[in-house]
Design an enzyme around this catalytic site. Structure first.
Site, PDB file in Angstrom:
ATOM      1  N   LYS A 282      -7.216  75.610 -18.230  1.00  0.00           N
ATOM      2  CA  LYS A 282      -6.719  74.398 -18.868  1.00  0.00           C
ATOM      3  C   LYS A 282      -7.313  74.266 -20.267  1.00  0.00           C
ATOM      4  CE  LYS A 282      -5.488  71.182 -15.175  1.00  0.00           C
ATOM      5  NZ  LYS A 282      -5.776  69.850 -14.579  1.00  0.00           N
ATOM      6  N   GLU A 366      -2.300  61.180  -0.575  1.00  0.00           N
ATOM      7  CA  GLU A 366      -2.315  59.729  -0.390  1.00  0.00           C
ATOM      8  C   GLU A 366      -2.120  59.325   1.066  1.00  0.00           C
ATOM      9  OE1 GLU A 366      -1.259  60.672  -4.588  1.00  0.00           O
ATOM     10  OE2 GLU A 366      -0.435  61.305  -2.645  1.00  0.00           O
ATOM     11  N   ARG A 394       3.969  57.041  -1.762  1.00  0.00           N
ATOM     12  CA  ARG A 394       3.994  58.244  -0.941  1.00  0.00           C
ATOM     13  C   ARG A 394       3.341  58.028   0.424  1.00  0.00           C
ATOM     14  NH1 ARG A 394       2.877  63.503  -4.473  1.00  0.00           N
ATOM     15  NH2 ARG A 394       4.798  64.099  -3.453  1.00  0.00           N
TER      16      ARG A 394
END
Length: 647
Positions: A282, A366, A394
């Site tokens: 990244k 979640e 979700r």
């Protein structure tokens, strides 16, 4: 002139040599840095995927071949290579280019998503359709290692391995380092294992051994066991192999030649699913982002020479939540905090540092977080799950089934409630009131500012049973009005008279305050009411606050259907009140600055004041300046309040 200036479609990319592609990668990184420093956006993830995206478009033929990016916020390079370079100055701005993939933007955007772990299911759908139609296009899913923590990704992997449809999965792993020894062996094994000759030889050998009388079948089974043991010893990725997915890798995600070779092998290989394990970094090419990729994940405007500035002096509501919970947990050992890979975003850094044993980051999961919270509550703890409103969607079944049915002592700290700005329709938290209000046992609070958020948390953490939601928007924790009264009852924040009553949910209370002050300056005399606790709704307390005001207005940035305004309208329907609701209409809302979106939707202080003024004049049947006292009725059609055409 730059190579990038000549790229209008992937076809232009294919004309470049390997050396030219390397130069193109440098140009793309420079372009992203210059462009995003002016507009903001997702930086670190896109800097890390430059070579991989170039290789994908070099090897495959979009839009015929379907390239599906998980989430889509790492699709900026893809946008550049598919003819959208000139749109980057409008990135994430009102009516501009989306920060995610959008099918309406380009035929090259096969599937759009703003939430993670979706790409594998989507890819299998395209592959199934390909088989049914008898076509030959390739289907490629690009998914990050973080997204694999989502349960949906594992469900899709299981199905892909079982059905054996040819799906090429790119596992973009930006956490692991490259091991030269393992990498060298894996490259050798990849060439063998993706060879059609290898699979033909393996099948023929097993078939021949199986025909040997007496011992052939046992020898074939032994060969399989031996082969499996050898692979477990030497080959990474055996989890995928056991699921029926051929594993290739690890591959250096910044080596264009290695990427191109691996993608071509996968493209030309036998039928069946293949996973290419790609290792990337990244922030690649921009040292500040490489050193702190979290800080440079999503950025606002920044200086290329100085980088992203430190945290602003104004404290955010997320930080207020985290600091308050940290303080409360020091006095109550039963308080635990949970997050789904969003520790920094939800303001829980201080809690993690102060109470590490009572902090749980479950990854992008979640559903698991909610059920884990319910079980912690059943065991006597006081779990607080901090989650963005859009991501709580979700885990709706778990909230209903595991929390509310059991009346579990779980606190949902719903961050980013209401409109969130540049991330747009996939991230706006404008549905949580509508899906949480119908659930029995659930209490809901919506504090108006930072002080009230602190008081609300202190209040709800004293309870011993029952689920509660505390919802608050993205933004600064400024004090709009001094906190007075009880958290558990509606409060008249401003009282000038009885021309009207404006009831404003915390997220847009500042807009309501602006509207109230504008109307007061125009000569109207009304009440500004802060409901604080949205559920259970005390009708008697609300009507007491409204008093003699017969013109009642509600303001929220939740959708109208199932929202707080509808509850108020229903609750007051039997009385003599007529209610007009200001809310988000039945549509998805695009990206843009929050004030711009509020103005567009008729929820800004200016537009709310104008519509209330029009309604009051219409009610009186006069056009002159307002005076004291009101009579008559007001239309309760939401379109009149919102200024939105409801068809």
């Amino acid at each position: 002139m730059r190579h990038l200036d000549h790229i209008q479609s992937p076809a232009d990319l294919k004309k470049l040599s390997e050396a030219e592609l390397k130069i193109l990668a440098i140009e793309i990184r420079q372009f992203l840095l210059e462009s995003l420093s002016k507009t903001g956006g997702h930086l670190a993830s896109n800097l890390g995927i430059v070579e991989l995206t170039i290789a994908l478009h070099k090897v495959f033929n979009s839009p015929e071949d379907k390239i599906i990016f998980d989430v889509g916020h790492q699709g900026y390079v893809h946008k550049l290579l598919t003819g959208r370079r000139d749109q980057f100055p409008t990135l994430r701005q009102l009516d501009g280019m989306s920060g995610f993939l959008k099918r309406s933007e380009s035929e090259h955007d096969a599937f759009e998503a703003g939430h993670s772990s979706t790409s594998l299911s989507a890819a299998l759908g395209f592959a199934k359709a390909r088989s049914l139609k008898g076509t030959k296009e390739n289907v490629i899913a690009v998914i990050g290692d973080g997204a694999l923590t989502g349960g949906m990704a594992f469900e899709a992997l299981n199905h892909i391995g079982h059905d054996r449809e040819k799906v090429i999965i790119i596992l973009n792993d930006n956490e692991m380092s490259i091991s030269e020894n393992v990498g060298g062996l894996s490259k050798y094994l990849d060439r063998i294992r993706t060879s059609n000759n290898y699979y033909w030889l393996k099948g023929e050998t097993e078939s021949i051994l199986g025909k040997v009388p007496g011992v052939g079948e046992a020898m074939a089974r032994g060969l399989k066991r031996l082969k499996g043991s050898v692979k477990y010893f030497f080959v990474p990725g055996m989890l995928f192999e056991d699921l029926g997915i051929t594993y290739i890798g690890p591959v250096d995600g910044h080596d264009l030649r290695a990427l191109t070779l691996s993608l071509n092998r996968a493209k030309e290989a036998h039928d069946g699913p293949i996973l290419i394990h790609v290792l990337t970094k990244k922030g690649k090419g921009f040292l500040p982002a490489e050193l702190d990729p979290d800080k440079y994940h999503g950025v606002g405007k920044f200086s290329l020479s100085k980088g992203v500035s430190e945290l602003p002096a104004v404290k955010t509501l997320s930080q207020t939540f985290g600091d308050t919970l940290t303080r409360l947990a020091a006095d109550d050992q039963r308080i635990v905090a949970l997050t789904a890979a969003m520790c920094d975003g939800t303001g829980l850094e201080s809690f993690r540092a102060r109470h590490p044993k009572r902090f749980f980051d479950v990854g992008i999961a979640e559903q698991h977080a909610v059920t884990l919270s319910a079980s912690l509550a059943a065991a006597g703890m006081k779990p607080v799950f901090a989650v963005y409103s859009t991501f709580l969607q979700r885990a709706y079944d778990q909230v209903l089934h595991d929390v509310c049915i059991q009346n579990a002592n779980v606190t949902l700290a719903v961050d980013r409630a209401g409109l969130v700005g540049q991330d747009g329709e996939t991230h706006h938290g404008m549905f949580d009131l509508s899906f949480l209000q119908p659930l029995p046992n659930m209490a809901i609070y919506s504090p108006k500012d930072g002080d009230e958020l602190e008081a609300t948390l202190a209040f709800v953490m004293k309870r011993e049973s029952g689920p509660v939601t505390v919802r608050y928007p993205r933004g600064a924790a400024s004090t709009l009005l001094p906190f007075k009264g009880s958290v558990d009852e509606p409060f008249v924040e401003r009282y000038e008279g009885d021309d009207f009553a404006l009831i404003a949910v915390g997220n847009v209370f500042s807009n309501a305050l602006e509207a109230f002050e504008t109307l007061t300056a125009q000569g109207y005399r009304g009440k500004l009411i802060n409901p604080r606790r949205l559920k259970p709704l005390s009708v008697d307390a609300v009507t007491q606050c409204i008093g003699e005001a017969r013109a009642v207005f509600t303001l929220e940035d939740n959708v109208l259907t199932g929202g707080f305004g509808e509850r108020i309208t229903l609750a007051l329907d039997a009385g003599h009140y007529k209610v007009i609701n200001f809310a988000v209409p039945d549509t998805f809302v695009g990206h843009g600055a929050i004030p711009q979106l509020h103005e567009q939707l008729g929820l800004s202080g200016k537009r709310v004041a104008a519509r209330i003024g029009e309604a009051l004049i219409k009610e009186r049947g006069i056009t002159q300046e307002p005076d004291q006292g009101t009579t008559g009725k007001i239309s309760s059609h939401p379109a009149e309040a919102n200024g939105v055409d409801y068809e």
